[in-house]
Design an enzyme around this catalytic site. Structure first.
Site, PDB file in Angstrom:
ATOM      1  N   HIS A 112      -3.983  -4.931   0.136  1.00  0.00           N
ATOM      2  CA  HIS A 112      -3.584  -5.319   1.494  1.00  0.00           C
ATOM      3  C   HIS A 112      -3.641  -6.834   1.691  1.00  0.00           C
ATOM      4  O   HIS A 112      -4.543  -7.351   2.349  1.00  0.00           O
ATOM      5  CB  HIS A 112      -4.496  -4.637   2.521  1.00  0.00           C
ATOM      6  CG  HIS A 112      -4.188  -3.197   2.735  1.00  0.00           C
ATOM      7  ND1 HIS A 112      -3.153  -2.771   3.550  1.00  0.00           N
ATOM      8  CD2 HIS A 112      -4.753  -2.076   2.219  1.00  0.00           C
ATOM      9  CE1 HIS A 112      -3.104  -1.444   3.534  1.00  0.00           C
ATOM     10  NE2 HIS A 112      -4.059  -0.998   2.741  1.00  0.00           N
ATOM     11  N   GLU A 128      -2.016  -8.627   3.657  1.00  0.00           N
ATOM     12  CA  GLU A 128      -1.849  -9.013   5.068  1.00  0.00           C
ATOM     13  C   GLU A 128      -3.183  -9.213   5.774  1.00  0.00           C
ATOM     14  O   GLU A 128      -3.253  -9.949   6.763  1.00  0.00           O
ATOM     15  CB  GLU A 128      -0.985  -7.984   5.809  1.00  0.00           C
ATOM     16  CG  GLU A 128      -1.699  -6.696   6.246  1.00  0.00           C
ATOM     17  CD  GLU A 128      -1.953  -5.714   5.103  1.00  0.00           C
ATOM     18  OE1 GLU A 128      -1.576  -6.021   3.951  1.00  0.00           O
ATOM     19  OE2 GLU A 128      -2.524  -4.637   5.368  1.00  0.00           O
ATOM     20  N   CYS A 165       0.826  -1.212   0.000  1.00  0.00           N
ATOM     21  CA  CYS A 165       0.000   0.000   0.000  1.00  0.00           C
ATOM     22  C   CYS A 165       0.865   1.269   0.000  1.00  0.00           C
ATOM     23  O   CYS A 165       1.500   1.566  -0.991  1.00  0.00           O
ATOM     24  CB  CYS A 165      -1.004  -0.025   1.150  1.00  0.00           C
ATOM     25  SG  CYS A 165      -2.308   1.217   0.893  1.00  0.00           S
TER      26      CYS A 165
END
Ligand code: MN
Length: 230
Positions: free
Chosen positions: A202, A204, A96
């Protein structure tokens, strides 16, 4: 252990968990304890997390009205960290804001505000839930991203999206390896490095479902190779 440095920022829990699940040991670093020159000596890889906007003066522009800065000191620390990391070919995974830091560190520029500057663009700010799919990414065939998560023909990959900025002018040595249907750049990499990948979404946030675990595993694997070489 394979030690992964993550520059200090708010809300790092998902990044740390994703690194742990891929076999790495996440360690949060800040400039007082870990100057960039020390990070590249003491760690096996660096993960750049998301966050606020980079000061546009760092890439020669004035601030757009939507400018919303990151925590004080992050720009300087992370830009310096990227330069040190790329100099010694340490594995870098930039997420990001991280892909934007990577691009700016290499002399690139950013779209400062997608909604006002690219009014025809699709949705890139879908806040909740954090794993909500916002758009697809077309993966460039034979890129690092393709080798990690692509199908036989590159493939379309559904991703989440929580950003209002994106890569504009590409930094030196970088290639685009992922694009949204509206042309917004979603992934870049440096093929001259053993593992240098930036993604605008994202991954994660998906550690519970393993959806993007291959990205973290590839990163940790590269960091493991590096740690054995040193
Ligand atoms: Mn997006």
């Amino acid at each position: 252990m394979i030690r992964i440095a993550i520059p200090r920022a708010d809300r790092l829990a998902d990044y740390e968990e994703a690194v742990r699940r891929a076999g790495g040991e996440p360690i949060v670093v800040d400039p007082a304890d870990y100057p960039p020159a020390n990070v590249v000596q003491e760690f096996d890889g660096v993960l750049l997390p998301g966050g606020g906007d980079i000061e546009p003066a760092t890439y020669g522009e004035i601030r757009h009205a939507s400018f919303s800065p990151a925590e004080t000191g992050r720009d300087e620390y992370e830009l310096s960290l990227v330069r040190h990391v790329l100099e010694v070919d340490l594995p870098l995974f930039a997420i990001c804001r991280g892909i934007q830091v990577l691009n700016v560190a290499r002399g690139g520029t950013l779209v400062q505000d997608i909604p006002s500057q690219l009014p025809d663009a699709g949705p890139h700010r879908v806040a909740e839930p954090r794993t909500a799919i916002a758009h697809t990414v077309t993966i460039a065939v034979d890129s690092l991203l393709d080798h990690l998560i692509g199908g036989p023909a590159g493939d379309l990959c559904p991703v989440n999206s929580r950003h209002h900025q994106s890569v504009k002018g590409l930094g030196a040595g970088l290639v685009v390896s992922g694009e949204a249907p509206d042309g917004v750049i979603e992934a870049v990499e440096d093929p001259s490095q053993q593992f240098c990948l930036g993604v605008q979404w994202h991954p994660e946030n998906f550690w519970r479902t393993d959806q993007f675990a291959a990205l973290f595993r590839g990163f940790i694997e590269a960091a493991g190779r590096k740690s054995r070489k040193i």
